[in-house]
Design an enzyme around this catalytic site. Sequence first.
Site, PDB file in Angstrom:
ATOM      1  N   ARG A 124       0.849  -1.191   0.000  1.00 22.39           N
ATOM      2  CA  ARG A 124       0.000   0.000   0.000  1.00 22.39           C
ATOM      3  C   ARG A 124       0.886   1.243   0.000  1.00 22.39           C
ATOM      4  O   ARG A 124       1.944   1.261   0.615  1.00 22.39           O
ATOM      5  CB  ARG A 124      -0.897   0.023   1.238  1.00 22.39           C
ATOM      6  CG  ARG A 124      -2.106  -0.888   1.130  1.00 22.39           C
ATOM      7  CD  ARG A 124      -3.029  -0.721   2.309  1.00 22.39           C
ATOM      8  NE  ARG A 124      -2.415  -1.157   3.544  1.00 22.39           N
ATOM      9  CZ  ARG A 124      -1.929  -0.353   4.474  1.00 22.39           C
ATOM     10  NH1 ARG A 124      -2.024   0.961   4.335  1.00 22.39           N
ATOM     11  NH2 ARG A 124      -1.362  -0.843   5.550  1.00 22.39           N
ATOM     12  N   TYR A 181      -1.411  -3.536  -6.534  1.00 22.64           N
ATOM     13  CA  TYR A 181      -1.075  -4.357  -5.367  1.00 22.64           C
ATOM     14  C   TYR A 181      -2.067  -4.207  -4.213  1.00 22.64           C
ATOM     15  O   TYR A 181      -2.426  -3.110  -3.802  1.00 22.64           O
ATOM     16  CB  TYR A 181       0.321  -3.993  -4.839  1.00 22.64           C
ATOM     17  CG  TYR A 181       0.995  -5.153  -4.135  1.00 22.64           C
ATOM     18  CD1 TYR A 181       1.803  -6.042  -4.840  1.00 22.64           C
ATOM     19  CD2 TYR A 181       0.802  -5.379  -2.776  1.00 22.64           C
ATOM     20  CE1 TYR A 181       2.409  -7.115  -4.206  1.00 22.64           C
ATOM     21  CE2 TYR A 181       1.411  -6.456  -2.133  1.00 22.64           C
ATOM     22  CZ  TYR A 181       2.213  -7.311  -2.858  1.00 22.64           C
ATOM     23  OH  TYR A 181       2.812  -8.384  -2.232  1.00 22.64           O
ATOM     24  N   GLY A 182      -2.465  -5.338  -3.649  1.00 22.96           N
ATOM     25  CA  GLY A 182      -3.201  -5.409  -2.371  1.00 22.96           C
ATOM     26  C   GLY A 182      -4.269  -4.360  -2.187  1.00 22.96           C
ATOM     27  O   GLY A 182      -5.114  -4.150  -3.059  1.00 22.96           O
ATOM     28  N   LYS A 197      -9.462  -2.235   2.166  1.00 24.96           N
ATOM     29  CA  LYS A 197      -9.243  -1.040   2.984  1.00 24.96           C
ATOM     30  C   LYS A 197     -10.074   0.149   2.485  1.00 24.96           C
ATOM     31  O   LYS A 197     -10.564   0.932   3.274  1.00 24.96           O
ATOM     32  CB  LYS A 197      -7.765  -0.656   2.985  1.00 24.96           C
ATOM     33  CG  LYS A 197      -6.823  -1.798   3.319  1.00 24.96           C
ATOM     34  CD  LYS A 197      -7.042  -2.321   4.719  1.00 24.96           C
ATOM     35  CE  LYS A 197      -6.354  -3.639   4.891  1.00 24.96           C
ATOM     36  NZ  LYS A 197      -5.632  -3.886   6.070  1.00 24.96           N
ATOM     37  N   HIS A 227     -10.178  -2.089  11.821  1.00 24.60           N
ATOM     38  CA  HIS A 227      -9.081  -2.902  11.279  1.00 24.60           C
ATOM     39  C   HIS A 227      -8.761  -3.986  12.300  1.00 24.60           C
ATOM     40  O   HIS A 227      -7.763  -3.903  13.011  1.00 24.60           O
ATOM     41  CB  HIS A 227      -7.883  -1.977  11.042  1.00 24.60           C
ATOM     42  CG  HIS A 227      -6.751  -2.600  10.304  1.00 24.60           C
ATOM     43  ND1 HIS A 227      -5.433  -2.253  10.504  1.00 24.60           N
ATOM     44  CD2 HIS A 227      -6.729  -3.563   9.346  1.00 24.60           C
ATOM     45  CE1 HIS A 227      -4.656  -2.958   9.695  1.00 24.60           C
ATOM     46  NE2 HIS A 227      -5.411  -3.764   8.989  1.00 24.60           N
ATOM     47  N   SER A 250      -0.827  -3.383  10.041  1.00 24.08           N
ATOM     48  CA  SER A 250      -0.529  -4.371   9.004  1.00 24.08           C
ATOM     49  C   SER A 250       0.787  -5.076   9.317  1.00 24.08           C
ATOM     50  O   SER A 250       1.750  -4.440   9.751  1.00 24.08           O
ATOM     51  CB  SER A 250      -0.409  -3.678   7.649  1.00 24.08           C
ATOM     52  OG  SER A 250      -1.596  -2.971   7.372  1.00 24.08           O
ATOM     53  N   CYS A 255       1.540  -7.260  11.658  1.00 17.62           N
ATOM     54  CA  CYS A 255       1.874  -7.414  13.077  1.00 17.62           C
ATOM     55  C   CYS A 255       1.225  -8.668  13.653  1.00 17.62           C
ATOM     56  O   CYS A 255       1.042  -8.783  14.862  1.00 17.62           O
ATOM     57  CB  CYS A 255       1.444  -6.195  13.875  1.00 17.62           C
ATOM     58  SG  CYS A 255       2.455  -4.743  13.546  1.00 17.62           S
ATOM     59  N   ASP A 284      -8.825  -9.423   9.354  1.00 18.28           N
ATOM     60  CA  ASP A 284      -8.398  -8.076   8.972  1.00 18.28           C
ATOM     61  C   ASP A 284      -9.429  -6.984   9.258  1.00 18.28           C
ATOM     62  O   ASP A 284      -9.060  -5.878   9.620  1.00 18.28           O
ATOM     63  CB  ASP A 284      -8.046  -8.059   7.480  1.00 18.28           C
ATOM     64  CG  ASP A 284      -7.197  -6.870   7.082  1.00 18.28           C
ATOM     65  OD1 ASP A 284      -6.337  -6.456   7.877  1.00 18.28           O
ATOM     66  OD2 ASP A 284      -7.396  -6.340   5.972  1.00 18.28           O
ATOM     67  N   ARG A 299       2.629 -11.900  -0.419  1.00 21.22           N
ATOM     68  CA  ARG A 299       1.304 -12.203   0.125  1.00 21.22           C
ATOM     69  C   ARG A 299       0.747 -13.506  -0.424  1.00 21.22           C
ATOM     70  O   ARG A 299       1.110 -13.929  -1.512  1.00 21.22           O
ATOM     71  CB  ARG A 299       0.332 -11.074  -0.253  1.00 21.22           C
ATOM     72  CG  ARG A 299       0.667  -9.736   0.387  1.00 21.22           C
ATOM     73  CD  ARG A 299       0.083  -9.630   1.755  1.00 21.22           C
ATOM     74  NE  ARG A 299       0.518  -8.436   2.471  1.00 21.22           N
ATOM     75  CZ  ARG A 299      -0.121  -7.949   3.531  1.00 21.22           C
ATOM     76  NH1 ARG A 299      -1.209  -8.534   3.978  1.00 21.22           N
ATOM     77  NH2 ARG A 299       0.335  -6.885   4.159  1.00 21.22           N
ATOM     78  N   ASN A 357       0.506 -17.287  22.731  1.00 29.15           N
ATOM     79  CA  ASN A 357      -0.273 -16.087  23.032  1.00 29.15           C
ATOM     80  C   ASN A 357      -1.612 -16.461  23.677  1.00 29.15           C
ATOM     81  O   ASN A 357      -2.256 -15.634  24.309  1.00 29.15           O
ATOM     82  CB  ASN A 357      -0.504 -15.255  21.761  1.00 29.15           C
ATOM     83  CG  ASN A 357       0.791 -14.619  21.269  1.00 29.15           C
ATOM     84  OD1 ASN A 357       1.741 -14.458  22.047  1.00 29.15           O
ATOM     85  ND2 ASN A 357       0.850 -14.275  19.994  1.00 29.15           N
TER      86      ASN A 357
END
Length: 599
Positions: A70, A211-212, A220, A240, A262, A264, A287, A379, A509
């Site tokens: 992005r 892209y994306g 988004k 998000h 993004s 993470c 997402d 990706r 986690n």
Amino acid sequence: MITQIKHEGLKSWVEEVAGMCRPDEIYLCDGTREEYDRLMAQMVDAGVAIPLKERSHSFLFRSDPSDVARVEDRTYVSTTSRDDAGPINNWMAPDELKGTMKKLYDGCMKGRTMYVIPFSMGPIGSPLAKIGIQVTDSAYATCNMHLMTRVGDKVLDALGTDGEFIPCLHSIGAPLEQGQEDSDWPCAPMEEKYISHFPEENLIWSYGSGYGGNALLGKKCLSLRLASPIAKREGWLAEHMLIVRLTNPEGRQYHIAGAFPSACGKTNLAMIQPTIPGWKAETIGDDIAWMQIRPNGRLHAINPETGFFGVAPGTSNGSNPVAVDMLKENAIFTNCALTDNGDVWWEEMDGDPPAHAIDWKGRDWTPGTDEPAAHPNARFTAPAEQCPSLSPDWEDPEGVPIDIFIFGGRRATTIPLVHEAYNWDHGVFLGASASSEITAAIIVESGLGHVRRDPFAMKPFCGYNMGDYFQHWFEMGDSMGEKAPRIFYVNWFRKGDNDRWLWPGFGDNSRVLKWMCDRVDGKVGAKETPIGLMPEDGGLDLSGLSVPKEDMEELLAVDPKMWLAELPDIEAYFEQFGKHLPDRLRVQLVGLRERLNNY
Ligand code: SAT
Ligand code: MN
């Protein structure tokens, strides 16, 4: 083809766009598997899609090296008044931006096919769903939209003859003159790329990138940048966030929505395999979450997407075995490396690196080469139904009731493994002051690794003044009262000496998630610290885990000096919102400073 469209408004918009972009052909997508296969076969014939021998119905694409993520510096929220876009969005007046972009769009699809993609974000017919129509000259984007959204005739049926749709215009910005040879990944130069949003008329214009999030406009652009101001007006939330369901050994379910920037680990957390016995996790989304207060007073979330567009490097049986399974077939890979036996490869995949591969730029690669074989923002795209941990309720139009919000980011220092907000207002402060190191998922001038404020992981995605967005969060809490989700902040990315991770992360986690669930049920206590509530000694279930005691102490330490050093940055960040900054955030900041000074 246009005659097939029964909706007059849609027909005239498509005609208008075609008149401006002048494609050779117009094609209306029906959303079928045959259509997907046909487009893929065309791209294979053209040499831009590489079929993978080792994974059935899967293909590798390599983007232009300038078009790998992005582009935030080229992303605009265009409102009549600059104040409505706020201080942290790029802004241009609609007339000016449209004037510039119309010149670029003029004849931009020459020599290409214009695909018209009717798509729905959210289950078709759900009260939360929104219909968009993407027009694009990219077959690659079209196939990705097939996986990521609900596409085709069924959407047109739902739209009827006068239903509401969001027009999403996309062009890669690379017209083909007669006889001109096409490149493998045509796109426009950086200074001609524009990812533009016109929230006052619910319109998206994207130009120059394939892209994306620049090109899959349901993601988004529609689901966050346009949906967020709609949600503010209508009293819901477009966030998000991943959505995951945890079930404890007694069968009690908890639904968690987590906001992280993004790259993470949202996808990994959404597909978590708990390492604590008896706990189970189901994936709902990785997402985006659209959330509404239902008549029962609780906040319910849906995932408007139908697929996962995840970061490939780092995905392995150790980090995300569910994704590894999910990617065995019917997947699209972008900017991964190609092995000699016809499979994809990326850094930190299981096993040894291949002795030889073709890197994402199409060059020979061997282990030890300076540059990675896969781009760090390579990706995968895969359909949700292929996810082994997918919840049977993932498409419930009513959504799932959220118990817990998690905020977080990548921080090597200062921020502990977990802390809990004292109350809703404090939780909004935690979200608003969130920060993270910049990852390869975005191209921004400030570059990789810098810490930046990323409130609610929405910095690049909030389609209106972020100060008003903070206020909206306060008001949502006021509406929910006692029924509001509890709010936590996590940092899986704390580092010790020698650049070493202190926390094992991934499946482990779940230990932190368990603590949160137990907090919700009042089963565990917490200790009060200046920054929030934290696990008491022995409060985290660490059974079977071999993290040294000193590391655990560091992971759960609060260093007032480091926190106090952070406050001027938070304060300066907040103050840029001026009169739009809710006083309730200033009150939180004063309280935090006081608690730290007295610690
Ligand atoms: O490229 S996307 O915007 O879809 C992925 C991300 O950055 O979160
Ligand atoms: Mn994302």
